[in-house]
Enzyme design. Structure first.
Site, PDB file in Angstrom:
ATOM      1  N   LYS A  56       0.778  -1.082  -0.175  1.00 55.08           N
ATOM      2  CA  LYS A  56      -0.026   0.010   0.047  1.00 55.08           C
ATOM      3  C   LYS A  56       0.809   1.077   0.134  1.00 55.08           C
ATOM      4  O   LYS A  56       2.056   1.202  -0.333  1.00 55.08           O
ATOM      5  CB  LYS A  56      -0.895   0.067   1.090  1.00 55.08           C
TER       6      LYS A  56
HETATM    7  C1  LIG Z   1      -6.267  -3.787   1.636  1.00 54.26           C
HETATM    8  C2  LIG Z   1      -7.572  -3.078   2.083  1.00 54.26           C
HETATM    9  C3  LIG Z   1      -7.936  -3.700   3.362  1.00 54.26           C
HETATM   10  C4  LIG Z   1      -7.398  -4.764   4.371  1.00 54.26           C
HETATM   11  O1  LIG Z   1      -6.153  -4.070   4.704  1.00 54.26           O
HETATM   12  P1  LIG Z   1      -5.521  -4.986   5.849  1.00 54.26           P
HETATM   13  O2  LIG Z   1      -4.303  -3.930   6.459  1.00 54.26           O
HETATM   14  O3  LIG Z   1      -4.838  -5.993   4.948  1.00 54.26           O
HETATM   15  O4  LIG Z   1      -6.381  -5.430   6.948  1.00 54.26           O
HETATM   16  C5  LIG Z   1      -9.252  -3.196   3.711  1.00 54.26           C
HETATM   17  N1  LIG Z   1      -9.884  -2.349   2.930  1.00 54.26           N
HETATM   18  C6  LIG Z   1      -9.651  -2.014   1.701  1.00 54.26           C
HETATM   19  C7  LIG Z   1     -10.343  -1.080   0.812  1.00 54.26           C
HETATM   20  C8  LIG Z   1      -8.176  -2.536   1.161  1.00 54.26           C
HETATM   21  O5  LIG Z   1      -8.136  -2.130  -0.012  1.00 54.26           O
END
Ligand SMILES: *Cc1c(COP(=O)(O)O)cnc(C)c1O
Length: 386
Positions: free
Chosen positions: A183
């Site tokens: 991310k």
């Molecule tokens: C990646 C993602 C999540 C989950 O994030 P984690 O840190 O892996 O729990 C939740 N919502 C969206 C929109 C995402 O893209």
């Protein structure tokens, strides 16, 4: 090295991150230390939020917030049909019911009019800033207020996204961020909940750590505590916080590279006929540029698997956000009886979107290489269906 493959994403870790991790490991203080509060402080300051509470993941942050707000059986929560399954799962985990809302064909974000059309009360609304472009938050906040719901933003892909004068994560009651490796920034695993609400922040801190009524690390005698409420272990470790804090120091550079790559790639792909490219700005919303999604024609005249394979053959990684409307995933369709045709825009995106990389790992000529590769792969996709 212009022919090195370009993956969809790559964590950007440098010597400073390694040093910070070594310092934590050598200190012997792996949780309940001072690095996590420093990371929280830096993140809150960057966003202009009163509080930032570090948690184990974005999913943990979403779930913890719904738990603290006492969302439970009998409560309904509006969730966009096009999102990561985590948004809906956090509602299900509380025994509440997600009510899915289709998305706007111009942005992929929760369609405020579809939200307004829902009948009956809602406990919460969880808008998701799709691929980093903030939702129509003025309208969503107004509709949520009419329905008696609080707003929890899913900001997993929206670090530094802007709406008017404010950043995503400060637009509702609270926002949940993800620091998953690919991310905008990473803490390995990890997440953050931002809020301006003092009581909510206090409860998030308490309930992320078993509901201790006093937090360890603040007391001269660790190990002495009472518990007057339920809680999870959703803490972030000091190692993760050290990685996250080191990332914040580089975030301006990361974001500038993303913005430039996204603009370059979007301009290059805009010449391709039949392709839909979502805007990087929309009204008061400015994207955080998680990726550039290229959406193939709704009539299916271009074959997605062929385009994805063609990109791969040219050394370009891609991703899909997301591979299904959540209500059509087996768990939700079997439980609630959702059927194809109920969320036409989310279904179009699930079937036809391709996410292209724009991250800081691209380097100088990366966006140009991706554009060229996409043009070639797209022609192959047209032939595969032609
Ligand atoms: C990646 C993602 C999540 C989950 O994030 P984690 O840190 O892996 O729990 C939740 N919502 C969206 C929109 C995402 O893209």
């Amino acid at each position: 090295m212009t022919d090195d493959p370009i993956p969809f994403g790559r964590p950007m870790l440098d010597g400073a991150a390694l040093d910070a991790v070594r310092d934590v490991l050598e200190s012997g203080i792996l949780v309940h230390g001072q690095v996590t509060p420093a990371f929280e402080e830096a993140f809150a300051r960057r966003l202009g939020a009163r509080h930032a509470v570090a948690v184990a993941s974005c999913t943990a942050g979403l779930h913890l917030t719904l738990f603290v707000k006492d969302v439970g059986p009998g409560d309904r929560v509006a969730v966009p049909a096009m999102t990561h399954v985590a948004t809906a799962h956090s509602v299900e985990l509380q025994g509440a019911t997600p009510v899915f809302v289709d998305v706007d064909p111009a942005t992929g974000n929760m369609d405020p009019e579809a939200l307004a059309a829902l009948e009956g009360p809602l406990a919460a609304v969880t808008p998701v800033h799709y691929l980093g472009l903030p939702c129509a938050m003025d309208r969503i906040n107004a509709i949520a207020a009419e329905k008696g719901a609080f707003v929890l933003e899913d900001c997993a892909l929206a670090v530094d996204a802007v709406y008017g004068q404010k950043k995503a994560g400060t637009l509702g009651l609270a926002g949940a961020f993800s620091f998953y490796p690919v991310k905008h920034m990473t803490s390995i695993e990890g997440g953050m909940v931002t809020t301006d609400d003092d009581e909510l922040a206090f409860q998030l801190r308490k309930r992320r750590a078993f509901g201790y009524n006093r937090m360890l690390g603040e007391r001269a005698r660790p190990g002495i505590y009472d518990v007057d409420a339920l809680g999870f272990n959703y803490r972030m470790s000091e190692v993760e916080a050290a990685v996250g804090l080191a990332q914040i120091a580089r975030l301006d550079a990361f974001q500038a590279a993303r913005a430039e790559n996204a603009a370059t790639l979007r301009a290059a792909l805009s010449k391709i006929e039949g392709l839909t490219l979502f805007p990087l700005e929309h009204g008061p919303a400015r994207s955080s540029h998680y990726c550039l999604n290229a959406v193939l024609p709704r009539d299916g005249s271009v074959h997605r698997d062929t385009v994805v394979d063609g990109l791969k053959a040219r050394g370009i990684g891609s991703s899909i956000h997301y591979p299904g409307p959540v209500p059509l995933f087996t768990y939700y369709s079997e439980k609630y009886g959702y059927r194809p045709g109920q969320f036409p825009i989310a279904e179009w995106l699930a079937d036809q979107t391709i996410s292209l990389p724009v991250g800081p790992h691209l380097g100088e000529d990366g966006a140009g290489r991706i554009a060229d590769a996409f043009a070639g792969a797209y022609r192959e996709g047209q032939k595969a269906r032609g």
